[in-house]
Every structure is written in structure tokens, then in C-alpha cells.
Design a protein around this motif. Structure first.
Motif, PDB file in Angstrom:
ATOM      1  N   LEU A   1     -37.098 -41.866 -22.302  1.00 16.01           N
ATOM      2  CA  LEU A   1     -35.924 -41.680 -22.335  1.00 16.01           C
ATOM      3  C   LEU A   1     -35.100 -42.309 -21.073  1.00 16.01           C
ATOM      4  O   LEU A   1     -35.723 -41.870 -19.853  1.00 16.01           O
ATOM      5  N   ARG A   2     -34.293 -43.172 -21.090  1.00 11.84           N
ATOM      6  CA  ARG A   2     -33.579 -43.568 -19.803  1.00 11.84           C
ATOM      7  C   ARG A   2     -32.032 -43.308 -19.778  1.00 11.84           C
ATOM      8  O   ARG A   2     -31.544 -43.487 -20.554  1.00 11.84           O
TER       9      ARG A   2
ATOM     10  N   PHE B   1     -35.713 -41.757 -16.084  1.00 15.12           N
ATOM     11  CA  PHE B   1     -36.557 -42.552 -16.962  1.00 15.12           C
ATOM     12  C   PHE B   1     -37.820 -41.992 -17.075  1.00 15.12           C
ATOM     13  O   PHE B   1     -38.667 -42.262 -16.111  1.00 15.12           O
ATOM     14  N   SER B   2     -38.165 -41.075 -17.945  1.00 15.52           N
ATOM     15  CA  SER B   2     -39.448 -40.429 -18.036  1.00 15.52           C
ATOM     16  C   SER B   2     -39.816 -40.378 -19.692  1.00 15.52           C
ATOM     17  O   SER B   2     -38.808 -40.612 -20.533  1.00 15.52           O
ATOM     18  N   LEU B   3     -40.994 -40.147 -19.720  1.00 14.57           N
ATOM     19  CA  LEU B   3     -41.660 -39.561 -21.287  1.00 14.57           C
ATOM     20  C   LEU B   3     -41.189 -38.317 -21.652  1.00 14.57           C
ATOM     21  O   LEU B   3     -40.873 -37.394 -21.003  1.00 14.57           O
ATOM     22  N   VAL B   4     -40.371 -38.242 -22.675  1.00 14.34           N
ATOM     23  CA  VAL B   4     -40.024 -36.924 -23.403  1.00 14.34           C
ATOM     24  C   VAL B   4     -40.745 -36.555 -24.610  1.00 14.34           C
ATOM     25  O   VAL B   4     -41.032 -37.618 -25.265  1.00 14.34           O
ATOM     26  N   LEU B   5     -40.705 -35.350 -25.177  1.00  9.88           N
ATOM     27  CA  LEU B   5     -41.490 -35.027 -26.427  1.00  9.88           C
ATOM     28  C   LEU B   5     -40.409 -34.527 -27.454  1.00  9.88           C
ATOM     29  O   LEU B   5     -39.566 -33.587 -27.079  1.00  9.88           O
ATOM     30  N   ALA B   6     -40.448 -35.061 -28.388  1.00  9.39           N
ATOM     31  CA  ALA B   6     -39.610 -34.507 -29.727  1.00  9.39           C
ATOM     32  C   ALA B   6     -40.085 -33.297 -30.357  1.00  9.39           C
ATOM     33  O   ALA B   6     -41.230 -33.434 -31.083  1.00  9.39           O
ATOM     34  N   GLN B   7     -39.708 -32.140 -29.800  1.00  9.67           N
ATOM     35  CA  GLN B   7     -39.945 -30.949 -30.453  1.00  9.67           C
ATOM     36  C   GLN B   7     -39.185 -29.896 -30.814  1.00  9.67           C
ATOM     37  O   GLN B   7     -39.542 -28.647 -31.100  1.00  9.67           O
ATOM     38  N   ASP B   8     -37.925 -30.512 -30.913  1.00  9.16           N
ATOM     39  CA  ASP B   8     -36.705 -29.547 -31.580  1.00  9.16           C
ATOM     40  C   ASP B   8     -35.730 -30.146 -32.311  1.00  9.16           C
ATOM     41  O   ASP B   8     -35.680 -31.547 -32.392  1.00  9.16           O
TER      42      ASP B   8
ATOM     43  N   ASN C   1     -28.480 -38.839 -36.277  1.00  7.54           N
ATOM     44  CA  ASN C   1     -28.689 -40.127 -35.837  1.00  7.54           C
ATOM     45  C   ASN C   1     -29.377 -40.510 -34.712  1.00  7.54           C
ATOM     46  O   ASN C   1     -30.413 -39.762 -34.423  1.00  7.54           O
ATOM     47  N   THR C   2     -28.926 -41.220 -33.749  1.00 10.46           N
ATOM     48  CA  THR C   2     -29.782 -41.397 -32.517  1.00 10.46           C
ATOM     49  C   THR C   2     -29.590 -40.608 -31.494  1.00 10.46           C
ATOM     50  O   THR C   2     -30.001 -40.386 -30.305  1.00 10.46           O
ATOM     51  N   ARG C   3     -28.339 -39.580 -31.713  1.00 13.54           N
ATOM     52  CA  ARG C   3     -28.007 -38.631 -30.721  1.00 13.54           C
ATOM     53  C   ARG C   3     -29.275 -37.775 -30.221  1.00 13.54           C
ATOM     54  O   ARG C   3     -30.260 -37.407 -31.273  1.00 13.54           O
ATOM     55  N   MET C   4     -29.396 -37.171 -29.014  1.00 13.39           N
ATOM     56  CA  MET C   4     -30.583 -36.452 -28.450  1.00 13.39           C
ATOM     57  C   MET C   4     -30.086 -35.321 -27.440  1.00 13.39           C
ATOM     58  O   MET C   4     -29.184 -35.692 -26.721  1.00 13.39           O
TER      59      MET C   4
ATOM     60  N   PHE D   1     -36.969 -45.294 -26.339  1.00 14.13           N
ATOM     61  CA  PHE D   1     -37.864 -45.963 -26.602  1.00 14.13           C
ATOM     62  C   PHE D   1     -38.984 -45.180 -27.444  1.00 14.13           C
ATOM     63  O   PHE D   1     -39.180 -44.134 -26.582  1.00 14.13           O
ATOM     64  N   MET D   2     -39.561 -45.725 -28.538  1.00 13.44           N
ATOM     65  CA  MET D   2     -40.724 -45.090 -29.033  1.00 13.44           C
ATOM     66  C   MET D   2     -42.010 -45.837 -28.848  1.00 13.44           C
ATOM     67  O   MET D   2     -41.806 -47.149 -28.788  1.00 13.44           O
ATOM     68  N   LEU D   3     -43.016 -45.135 -28.253  1.00 10.88           N
ATOM     69  CA  LEU D   3     -44.226 -45.922 -27.924  1.00 10.88           C
ATOM     70  C   LEU D   3     -45.384 -45.528 -28.911  1.00 10.88           C
ATOM     71  O   LEU D   3     -45.516 -44.626 -29.329  1.00 10.88           O
ATOM     72  N   LEU D   4     -45.821 -46.668 -29.322  1.00 10.43           N
ATOM     73  CA  LEU D   4     -46.855 -46.974 -30.531  1.00 10.43           C
ATOM     74  C   LEU D   4     -47.929 -47.618 -30.001  1.00 10.43           C
ATOM     75  O   LEU D   4     -47.883 -48.668 -29.564  1.00 10.43           O
ATOM     76  N   SER D   5     -49.073 -47.099 -30.276  1.00  7.88           N
ATOM     77  CA  SER D   5     -50.340 -47.758 -29.950  1.00  7.88           C
ATOM     78  C   SER D   5     -50.503 -48.987 -30.813  1.00  7.88           C
ATOM     79  O   SER D   5     -50.212 -49.196 -31.932  1.00  7.88           O
ATOM     80  N   LYS D   6     -50.847 -49.976 -29.758  1.00  8.54           N
ATOM     81  CA  LYS D   6     -51.103 -51.387 -30.221  1.00  8.54           C
ATOM     82  C   LYS D   6     -52.280 -51.352 -31.213  1.00  8.54           C
ATOM     83  O   LYS D   6     -52.209 -52.225 -32.138  1.00  8.54           O
TER      84      LYS D   6
END
Length: 407
Positions: free
Chosen positions: A334-335, A350-357, A364-367, A391-396
Motif C-alpha cells: 500500500l502506497r 509504502f508498506s506491506l499490509v494484510l487483508a484481514q477485514d 471495489n478498490t476502496r480500502m 499492489f498484490m504480490l504473487l509468487s513467480k
């Protein structure tokens, strides 16, 4: 938002989508009919990774994310692994693929302090477009007692015994996912009591559904907006009070009501401004509050607050998302910027966040960012309304080994 069976009915539900903030709001952007996931090229992903920081979250190490990621993995594993969790332009993903991806990130945490560039080497980045509106919610504290007296006289209710809920999807497929909340009177079903019935007419008084009593009715209202909080008890201890259920009535923004009546200019709107007005005008406060018939019921607990996946929320790490757009359990970057109300400066985030709620206003895209507890968290959540990139991070490895996950 804490809606959960969601714990959080979110902070900015009291505000308008364009409610005022001390910083200039972002210019509106055209929103496509269907939001999309857009792959980020490797070079850009390296640049994004180098800009990530734990500092805005108060974390000392990437390993501090492990408890939350463990909760995310537990939730993802509970879902049907072959079922699709994302089906949007640019991305088709199953729960099993998401689990493998988040598991790889979990295994990588011990190495990220020395080499954060691994997040670009091992993970593909997908930008969620268009950009999003970021709002905030928090865990309020309020003076309360487990027994009523002359000071603590405003009841907080558990889920009433006469509140009934019907799954309408069992009656017809067209109503799948819809619920009817009602009560029975004689041989007739009726909508459940609204705010004016409960707080104005005493519809629940004496029925034994009270679980605590507060000193301030405005505090009770804002607790309902947040969906959970902490009770500051007379003996110096505290109890968590968590979301238990709702009365099924439509939510009405009192922020909008106050603007339409000319009580507060739109550009001044915030949770703090609403509270100031209600406290300063007790002659009209009750009428304003009763304009919102939606009502939240609670339960007491020793721990909290909890998100929709059943995990305890982490300040500036846990976010509420629209699960139709972003699957719960995801790890996101999230930036945005967060206002430091002590200095008046906007600090980059600009950090990693966790979708928990989740939350009723989060679509839609609101957070919604969980800001924590206490006065600082309340101030941030009450004003937070910033443009943001997600941004969503997914393993290559997952992507390469499971063709078809990218559309």
C-alpha cells in the motif's frame, strides 16, 4: 470498516465520500466499469521493493509480520482450495494458489531484513487499477460500567433474544447472499426496531439484553460506527466490546444530514467535527442521531479487536477490503501518505499490509486502514481520506507452475 460478521463498522461511514481533510483531497479519477490487475514490469517492481519501509508501521523487522501472515494462511486454508478467489481482468486465481504464494512469503520473512530485494526477485507485482481511496478506522475507548448508575445510564446491548435472521437465498436463488433481519409480533413479521425505537422509546428496556452502560450517548453512537472498542471500567480495568450483530436497517450518514441542514460545512467534515457539534448542541443531537436507524449490537471479550478472518487486528498493518475485489488473506503493498497531525506534515507510507477485514462502505478498490487505539489513532482515522496505490504480490513460482492463473 469493524463489520464482520464483521467487527468493524468503519470509521468513515459517518462521513461523505468527499468529506473534508486537512490536506487537499486527490483529484477524482475516471473509474473503469471493472477494476483490473495490471502486471508491473520487473524493473519497476525492483524500484517499488526498494521503497518499501517498515517505519510507518512501527515495526522493527519483517519478521514482525509473521503473526498476521500466519492468521492469513489459516483463513486461506479454510477456503475451498480449488475455488476461484480472484476473477478480474488481468488475474484469475484460486485459493490454493493464493495459499502457496502467501506461504512462500512467510518462509522468506527471515531473509528480508538483509535482502528486501527478494520481494521483487521472487514475486510478481500486480497494480490494482484504478487507484483507490484510503480511509481509516480505529478502536475507540469509552467510559463505561458493567452495572448501571446515575453516571452510567446509556445501555450497550447484546444481540436481542427476539431478533431473527433469515437467509433469503434458501427461499429463491435470486436472493442468494441476502438476509432479512426481523422480529415477530403476533402472527406477523416486522422490521427490527430502529435507533429511535431503541434509544428514544426504550423498545429493549428491561428485556435483559444490556451488557454494559456508558456515560455518554455520543460515545455509544461512535462505538457503533467503529463496531468494536474498549470499555474503560470504574475499577481501572477494561473490557473489549466487539461487534455482535445489526438490526438490518439502512445506514444513514449523519455527516450528510449535518451538511444538508447547514450545521457543518462540507469542507470541515470529519469524525471529530461531528462529535464537537453533537456535544455542543444537545438540543438537536438526539434528532440527528435518530436520523440513522441502523443499530449495532455487541458482545464482551477479553481480547480484540478482531477482523473478518477472526484475527486480532494490527495497527497500520491490517486493512479492510472488498472481498469481491481483493481476497481476504492477501498480502498487499500500500502506497499513500498519512498526516502527522502534530506537525501538520504528510508522511509517506509504502508498506506491506494484510487483508484481514471487511466493511459495508468498502467497495471495489476502496480500502480501510486499521489505525489502532487511543487518541492518535482516532485523529488519524477520523481525517484519513487519501488517494493510494495498491499492489498484490504473487509468487513467480506459483504463477509459472500453474498456467492459467493470469488472464
Amino acid at each position: 470498516m469493524i463489520s464482520r460478521n464483521s467487527l468493524c463498522v468503519l470509521a468513515l461511514l459517518v462521513l461523505l465520500p468527499l468529506a473534508g481533510c486537512v490536506t487537499e483531497p486527490p483529484a477524482p479519477q475516471p473509474v473503469p466499469t471493472t477494476p483490473a490487475y495490471v502486471p508491473v514490469d520487473v524493473r519497476a517492481a525492483r524500484g517499488l521493493t526498494s521503497a518499501l519501509s517498515l517505519k510507518p508501521q512501527g515495526l522493527a523487522s519483517w519478521k514482525d509480520l509473521r503473526p498476521g501472515i500466519t492468521d492469513n494462511l489459516r483463513y486461506i486454508r479454510s477456503r475451498p482450495q480449488d475455488a476461484v478467489c480472484v476473477k478480474k481482468p488481468g488475474l484469475l486465481l484460486t485459493w490454493g494458489q493464493l495459499y502457496d504464494s502467501v506461504s512462500e512469503l512467510d518462509a522468506l520473512l527471515d531473509r528480508l531484513d538483509e535482502d528486501p530485494s527478494l520481494l521483487a526477485e521472487r514475486f510478481a507485482w500486480f497494480r490494482l487499477e484504478p487507484g483507490t481511496l484510503l480511509t481509516g478506522y480505529y478502536e475507540p475507548w469509552l467510559k463505561a460500567s458493567l452495572t448501571p448508575d446515575a453516571t452510567y445510564k446509556y445501555p450497550l446491548y447484546g444481540v436481542p433474544g427476539d431478533l431473527k435472521v433469515a437467509d433469503l437465498g434458501r427461499f429463491h436463488p435470486r436472493w442468494a447472499g441476502q438476509r432479512l433481519v426481523y422480529r415477530v409480533e403476533g402472527d406477523t413479521i416486522k422490521p427490527y426496531y430502529g435507533r429511535a425505537d431503541i434509544d428514544g422509546q426504550g423498545a429493549l428496556a428491561g428485556k435483559g439484553d444490556e451488557i454494559a452502560w456508558a456515560a455518554d450517548p455520543v460515545d455509544v453512537f461512535f462505538l457503533q460506527i467503529q463496531g468494536s472498542g474498549r470499555l474503560d471500567l470504574p475499577d481501572g480495568t477494561y473490557k473489549h466490546i466487539l461487534y455482535g450483530g445489526k438490526n438490518g436497517r439502512q445506514y444513514v450518514s449523519i455527516g450528510r444530514v449535518l451538511i444538508e441542514k447547514g450545521y457543518i460545512p462540507k469542507e470541515e467534515m470529519s469524525m471529530q467535527r461531528i462529535r464537537e457539534f453533537l456535544n455542543a448542541h444537545p438540543d438537536v443531537a438526539e434528532d440527528i442521531l435518530f436520523r440513522n436507524p441502523s443499530y449495532v449490537f455487541f458482545q464482551l471479550a477479553d481480547e480484540g479487536p478482531f477482523g473478518s478472518i477472526g484475527s486480532i487486528l494490527t495497527p497500520r498493518v491490517s486493512v479492510a477490503v472488498d472481498r469481491r475485489m481483493i481476497p481476504l488473506g492477501s498480502v498487499l503493498a500500500l502506497r499513500t501518505s498519512l498526516m502527522d497531525y502534530g506537525t501538520g506534515e504528510a508522511d509517506p507510507f509504502f508498506s506491506l499490509v494484510l487483508a484481514q477485514d471487511t466493511g459495508g462502505a468498502i467497495q471495489n478498490t476502496r480500502m480501510d486502514l486499521f489505525c489502532g487505539t487511543g487518541q492518535e489513532a482516532e485523529s488519524l482515522a477520523g481525517h484519513l481520506q487519501e488517494g493510494a496505490e495498491v499492489f498484490m504480490l504473487l509468487s513467480k513460482r506459483v504463477i509459472a507452475s500453474l498456467p492459467g492463473c493470469i488472464e
